[in-house]
Design a protein around this motif. Structure first.
Motif, PDB file in Angstrom:
ATOM      1  N   ILE A 139      -0.871   5.549   8.250  1.00  0.00           N
ATOM      2  CA  ILE A 139      -1.028   5.782   7.017  1.00  0.00           C
ATOM      3  C   ILE A 139      -2.056   7.598   6.932  1.00  0.00           C
ATOM      4  O   ILE A 139      -3.178   8.197   7.701  1.00  0.00           O
ATOM      5  CB  ILE A 139      -3.072   4.788   6.967  1.00  0.00           C
ATOM      6  CG1 ILE A 139      -2.026   3.362   7.110  1.00  0.00           C
ATOM      7  CG2 ILE A 139      -3.203   5.468   5.443  1.00  0.00           C
ATOM      8  CD1 ILE A 139      -3.187   2.120   7.507  1.00  0.00           C
ATOM      9  N   TYR A 143      -4.904   8.041   1.928  1.00  0.00           N
ATOM     10  CA  TYR A 143      -4.600   7.172   1.204  1.00  0.00           C
ATOM     11  C   TYR A 143      -5.961   5.767   2.630  1.00  0.00           C
ATOM     12  O   TYR A 143      -5.664   4.724   2.275  1.00  0.00           O
ATOM     13  CB  TYR A 143      -2.994   6.131   1.710  1.00  0.00           C
ATOM     14  CG  TYR A 143      -2.229   6.883   0.589  1.00  0.00           C
ATOM     15  CD1 TYR A 143      -2.268   6.792  -0.613  1.00  0.00           C
ATOM     16  CD2 TYR A 143      -1.218   6.915   1.737  1.00  0.00           C
ATOM     17  CE1 TYR A 143      -1.880   7.531  -1.307  1.00  0.00           C
ATOM     18  CE2 TYR A 143      -0.434   8.051   0.665  1.00  0.00           C
ATOM     19  CZ  TYR A 143      -0.334   8.143  -0.887  1.00  0.00           C
ATOM     20  OH  TYR A 143       0.515   8.254  -1.325  1.00  0.00           O
ATOM     21  N   ILE A 147      -5.628   1.893   0.671  1.00  0.00           N
ATOM     22  CA  ILE A 147      -5.022   0.433   0.854  1.00  0.00           C
ATOM     23  C   ILE A 147      -6.161  -0.751   0.727  1.00  0.00           C
ATOM     24  O   ILE A 147      -5.500  -2.210   0.766  1.00  0.00           O
ATOM     25  CB  ILE A 147      -4.433   0.068   2.139  1.00  0.00           C
ATOM     26  CG1 ILE A 147      -5.989   0.801   3.603  1.00  0.00           C
ATOM     27  CG2 ILE A 147      -3.773   2.019   2.500  1.00  0.00           C
ATOM     28  CD1 ILE A 147      -5.096   0.477   5.268  1.00  0.00           C
ATOM     29  N   ASN A 152      -2.705  -3.161  -4.117  1.00  0.00           N
ATOM     30  CA  ASN A 152      -2.150  -1.593  -3.389  1.00  0.00           C
ATOM     31  C   ASN A 152      -1.885  -1.904  -1.970  1.00  0.00           C
ATOM     32  O   ASN A 152      -2.172  -2.122  -0.940  1.00  0.00           O
ATOM     33  CB  ASN A 152      -3.711  -0.906  -3.443  1.00  0.00           C
ATOM     34  CG  ASN A 152      -3.891  -0.445  -4.340  1.00  0.00           C
ATOM     35  OD1 ASN A 152      -3.392  -0.470  -5.494  1.00  0.00           O
ATOM     36  ND2 ASN A 152      -5.366   0.083  -4.406  1.00  0.00           N
ATOM     37  N   LYS A 153      -0.018  -1.188  -2.296  1.00  0.00           N
ATOM     38  CA  LYS A 153       0.691  -0.873  -0.745  1.00  0.00           C
ATOM     39  C   LYS A 153       1.296   0.628  -1.212  1.00  0.00           C
ATOM     40  O   LYS A 153       1.659   1.029  -2.175  1.00  0.00           O
ATOM     41  CB  LYS A 153       1.972  -2.629  -0.714  1.00  0.00           C
ATOM     42  CG  LYS A 153       2.109  -2.559  -2.426  1.00  0.00           C
ATOM     43  CD  LYS A 153       2.666  -4.525  -1.665  1.00  0.00           C
ATOM     44  CE  LYS A 153       4.535  -4.159  -1.688  1.00  0.00           C
ATOM     45  NZ  LYS A 153       4.808  -5.534  -1.268  1.00  0.00           N
ATOM     46  N   LEU A 154       1.360   0.969   0.428  1.00  0.00           N
ATOM     47  CA  LEU A 154       2.042   1.877   0.003  1.00  0.00           C
ATOM     48  C   LEU A 154       3.933   2.094  -0.189  1.00  0.00           C
ATOM     49  O   LEU A 154       3.898   3.075  -0.402  1.00  0.00           O
ATOM     50  CB  LEU A 154       1.663   3.204   1.544  1.00  0.00           C
ATOM     51  CG  LEU A 154       0.125   3.019   1.702  1.00  0.00           C
ATOM     52  CD1 LEU A 154      -0.114   3.957   2.968  1.00  0.00           C
ATOM     53  CD2 LEU A 154      -0.715   3.344   0.426  1.00  0.00           C
ATOM     54  N   ASP A 155       4.266   1.384   0.325  1.00  0.00           N
ATOM     55  CA  ASP A 155       5.568   1.068   0.222  1.00  0.00           C
ATOM     56  C   ASP A 155       6.049  -0.173  -0.861  1.00  0.00           C
ATOM     57  O   ASP A 155       6.090  -1.140  -0.159  1.00  0.00           O
ATOM     58  CB  ASP A 155       6.366   0.935   1.667  1.00  0.00           C
ATOM     59  CG  ASP A 155       7.857   1.332   1.083  1.00  0.00           C
ATOM     60  OD1 ASP A 155       8.362   0.932  -0.015  1.00  0.00           O
ATOM     61  OD2 ASP A 155       8.686   0.925   2.467  1.00  0.00           O
ATOM     62  N   LYS A 186       0.974   9.616   9.128  1.00  0.00           N
ATOM     63  CA  LYS A 186       1.777   9.105   9.881  1.00  0.00           C
ATOM     64  C   LYS A 186       2.807   9.342  10.815  1.00  0.00           C
ATOM     65  O   LYS A 186       2.608  10.793  11.375  1.00  0.00           O
ATOM     66  CB  LYS A 186       3.036  10.277   8.350  1.00  0.00           C
ATOM     67  CG  LYS A 186       3.229   8.880   7.508  1.00  0.00           C
ATOM     68  CD  LYS A 186       4.575  10.061   6.640  1.00  0.00           C
ATOM     69  CE  LYS A 186       4.902   8.677   5.075  1.00  0.00           C
ATOM     70  NZ  LYS A 186       5.943   9.435   3.555  1.00  0.00           N
TER      71      LYS A 186
END
Ligand code: ADP
Length: 207
Positions: A139, A143, A147, A152-155, A186
């Protein structure tokens, strides 16, 4: 998609009609999932099982059992380190916390060829901190807080409704604890940390 369905029906395009219906079905399934999760969220903090002293190792094993299928499917090696100690609180809810972290660790493993999860404890100056570490997609630092927000979601394409972490954050806070994530970014894996107040000693004055 209902609009598209109407157009495709009018144009007598059965293939497209089937596709539209699939999409509508999927959307309805997602909605049902979202509602289930919301219901769950509204229950947290209301239905309270009696608090008791629990062995963290036992809670973790119950959580591992619940996600054993997904772990096996992805070939994840799980290591539970010794010395986890005890925590005072609502057992089933605490299992839910670990279960959710494990599920996420599997879900966000990415392409990792040697998927690993480690559960342990690290003594810190300000108390005992449990952690669930994975070597998945990681992550980005920016973010780290978002999260935990609701939905909320990153993808956006990932499965799930973005409720899990908000839910378990509430459970942890109801227990007087804190949850946060540490990740070098990442592809560097994630370490979810949990701090609970010290468990009272059985038979001690403070029970
Ligand atoms: P959901 O998994 O349903 O999307 P969560 O609230 O559990 O919702 O998680 C929110 C977001 O945080 C996820 O969509 C994902 O982007 C990110 N995330 C959670 N756990 C991890 C993890 N172990 N590794 C990488 N990203 C994660």
């Amino acid at each position: 998609f209902l609009g598209l369905l109407e157009q495709d029906l009018a144009a007598a395009k059965p293939d497209l009609v089937r596709k539209d219906m699939e999409r509508i079905g999927e959307a309805a399934d997602r909605m049902a999932l979202l509602l289930d999760d919301l219901l769950e969220l509204s229950r947290v903090g209301r239905v309270v099982n009696p608090s008791a002293l629990h062995s963290v190792e036992e809670l973790v094993h119950r959580a591992l059992e619940a996600v054993s299928g997904r772990l096996a499917e992805r070939g994840v090696v799980v290591e539970v380190l010794p010395g986890l100690g005890n925590v005072y609180g609502d057992g089933p809810r605490l299992v839910e916390v670990f279960q959710n972290l494990l599920e996420n660790a599997v879900k966000y493993m990415g392409e990792q060829g040697n998927p690993r999860i480690e559960i342990g404890v690290m003594p810190r100056e300000d108390g005992i901190v449990y952690y669930v570490a994975d070597n998945g997609i990681g992550i980005e630092p920016r973010y780290r807080e978002t999260i935990f927000g609701l939905f909320n979601k990153l993808d956006p394409r990932s499965e799930g409704s973005g409720i899990g972490l908000a839910l378990i954050q509430r459970i942890v806070e109801v227990h007087g604890g804190q949850i946060w994530v540490e990740s070098e970014g990442k592809g560097k894996g994630s370490v979810f940390c949990l701090r609970f107040p010290p468990a009272p000693r059985i038979g001690g004055d403070d029970v």
